[in-house]
Write an enzyme that holds these catalytic residues in place. Structure first.
Site, PDB file in Angstrom:
ATOM      1  N   ASP A 138      22.116 106.479  -3.211  1.00 39.03           N
ATOM      2  CA  ASP A 138      20.770 105.539  -3.002  1.00 39.03           C
ATOM      3  C   ASP A 138      20.261 104.374  -4.092  1.00 39.03           C
ATOM      4  OD1 ASP A 138      18.236 105.029  -2.236  1.00 39.03           O
ATOM      5  OD2 ASP A 138      17.133 106.597  -2.951  1.00 39.03           O
ATOM      6  N   ASP A 159      19.088  94.602  -1.089  1.00 33.11           N
ATOM      7  CA  ASP A 159      19.011  96.291  -0.882  1.00 33.11           C
ATOM      8  C   ASP A 159      20.211  96.475   0.194  1.00 33.11           C
ATOM      9  OD1 ASP A 159      18.684  98.895  -1.017  1.00 33.11           O
ATOM     10  OD2 ASP A 159      16.896  98.911   0.589  1.00 33.11           O
TER      11      ASP A 159
END
Length: 467
Positions: free
Chosen positions: A124, A343
């Site tokens: 993550d 991201d």
């Protein structure tokens, strides 16, 4: 050693699901590490009815899964906003695509403890705490599920609990660390919140992670991580053993590993739509001689607010013409409005309405022969299938960054198959004031380097092969 790199969904960075053998022995800033990356829809993952791993039924189902994952991640990012040297050898980790859980797009396996055992972790890029499912001082050990893997601290001689009365406990992470301290030797407890509202609780500990370098040497590196024993979220993490955090924060695995192995990490994202069994890698410490590498500054002051990776956009052009987008859209405020973050855990690129509307207006004249239709994204249209669709009619888009860097993605990075006979423009419209997000589909077919030591983000077109 195998050096092939393939795609995320980052990073899906992160992004930052499991096939690594982490081990290593080397001098700081003289080694690097590489992790294997496997696309979430790869046939290698097989069919998993309880998750979205493995090949989807069709192109519409594929895009639907990706959009749903982005919605969860965008919600998580909103919540988060509310609140050195050159390497000669590298550390490399095989990376594989994760389930649609909203907190990561890949998983990786690492070896930890003494004797070392292998654990599979979600990766993550938007979080900072690396944690494992544990059997350690659990309040409700009945939550332990048969058939799942857990870290057992009592079976590792290198495990070190962090006392709640220690100075280390007080400085780990002020937002997540609890003040609870029933007695001086009690563990240092945390309650960590994810972007999508999920909370995990447990206690911090120090443990040795095993790394193996590209030159065959090995090294053990002590990391501060979390032992989560209250598994009320066991269904969501049923197939993994925890989370590997790659956020831009001193607590994260990415920052600590990059500091140890050359001050940087990188990954290469292969074409998302071409399903292959090959894997990509998350690499720490290597400096690759990739031609035409472009760099832009990593906005470190802004990153302190988010633990994410913000960069400065100067504009978007379509067919070489810069669009008339208000400059304030690219300036990040102290409340998290505006600006852009990189991201790899988000699939589609999200643009605030002022930018999105200008992009659509620039595309519409070239797509006017196709009827608009409802789809999984904000702008979809009826069109012939891929083999018959004339890509030369599609405008070429480019993102321009401070310092002159320019990202020029291929057409299939922003025109996607949706339902049968339908296609969508790969941008999602979000309301102002929110933050723009560069998703992994626009990042694909490029090598991305996060040079934390020099505060830069670099990219270059690449076939994602390491020689």
């Amino acid at each position: 050693m195998e050096r092939n790199i393939s795609l995320v969904s980052l990073l899906c960075f992160i992004i930052f699901n499991g096939c690594l053998v982490f081990e290593a022995d080397a001098v700081k800033s003289q080694r690097s590490e590489k992790l294997k990356l496997i696309h979430r829809h790869s046939p290698e993952l097989g069919h998993n009815p309880e998750t979205t791993l493995g090949p989807p039924k069709n192109s519409e189902e594929r895009l639907k899964q990706l959009v749903q994952s982005d919605k969860a991640r965008l919600h998580a990012i909103k919540r988060r906003l509310g609140v050195v040297g050159k390497a000669n050898d590298w550390v490399e980790f095989p990376f594989r695509s994760a389930a649609d859980m909203g907190i990561g797009q890949y998983f990786v396996s690492l070896r930890m403890g003494t004797p070392a055992k292998t654990f599979t972790l979600l990766v993550d890029t938007g979080s900072c705490l690396t944690w494992f499912k544990c059997k350690y001082m659990c309040v409700d050990c009945s939550s332990v599920v048969e058939g799942q893997r857990y870290f057992s601290p009592n079976q590792s001689s290198s495990f070190k609990s962090i006392p709640c009365s220690s100075q280390e406990c007080k400085t780990i992470d002020k937002e997540s660390t609890l003040v609870t301290c029933p007695h001086p030797n009690a563990p240092c407890y945390y309650d960590y919140s994810y972007l999508d509202g999920l909370n995990v609780g447990g206690s911090y500990f120090n443990e040795t992670v095993k790394f193996r370098f590209s030159n065959g040497q090995k090294k053990g590196l002590e990391m501060t991580m979390g032992c989560t024993d209250g598994l009320n979220h066991k269904q969501r993490f049923k197939t993994v053993d925890g989370v590997l955090a790659l956020g831009l924060n001193p607590l994260s695995f990415a920052v600590k590993a990059a500091d140890e192995f050359g001050g940087k990490f990188s990954f290469c994202l292969e074409n998302h739509w071409i399903i292959k069994s090959e894997s990509s890698y998350l690499v720490f410490g290597a400096e690759y001689p990739v031609p035409n590498m472009q760099f832009t500054d990593l906005l470190t002051e802004e990153s302190k607010m988010t633990s994410l990776y913000p960069i400065k956009v100067t504009g978007i052009s379509v067919n070489g013409t810069m669009l008339d987008i208000p400059s304030y859209v690219w300036d990040m405020t102290d409340k998290g409005a505006g600006g852009m973050i990189v991201d790899s855990g988000t699939t589609v690129t999200h643009l605030v309405e002022q930018a999105f509307d200008k992009v659509i207006a620039a595309f519409e004249p070239s797509l006017s022969m196709y009827n608009k239709t409802k789809g999984n994204l904000d702008y979809c249209f009826n069109a012939p299938p891929a083999g018959e669709f004339d890509e030369t009619r599609v405008p070429r888009v480019a993102l321009h960054f401070e310092g002159g860097a320019k990202l020029e993605p291929a057409v299939d990075s922003y025109i996607f198959d949706d339902s049968k006979g339908g296609k969508c423009l790969g941008f999602s419209r979000i309301a102002w004031p929110e933050m723009n997000i560069l998703g992994n589909l626009l990042m694909q077919n490029h090598l991305w380097e996060f040079d934390l030591a020099n505060k830069k983000v670099g990219f270059a077109r690449s076939k994602c092969m390491l020689d």
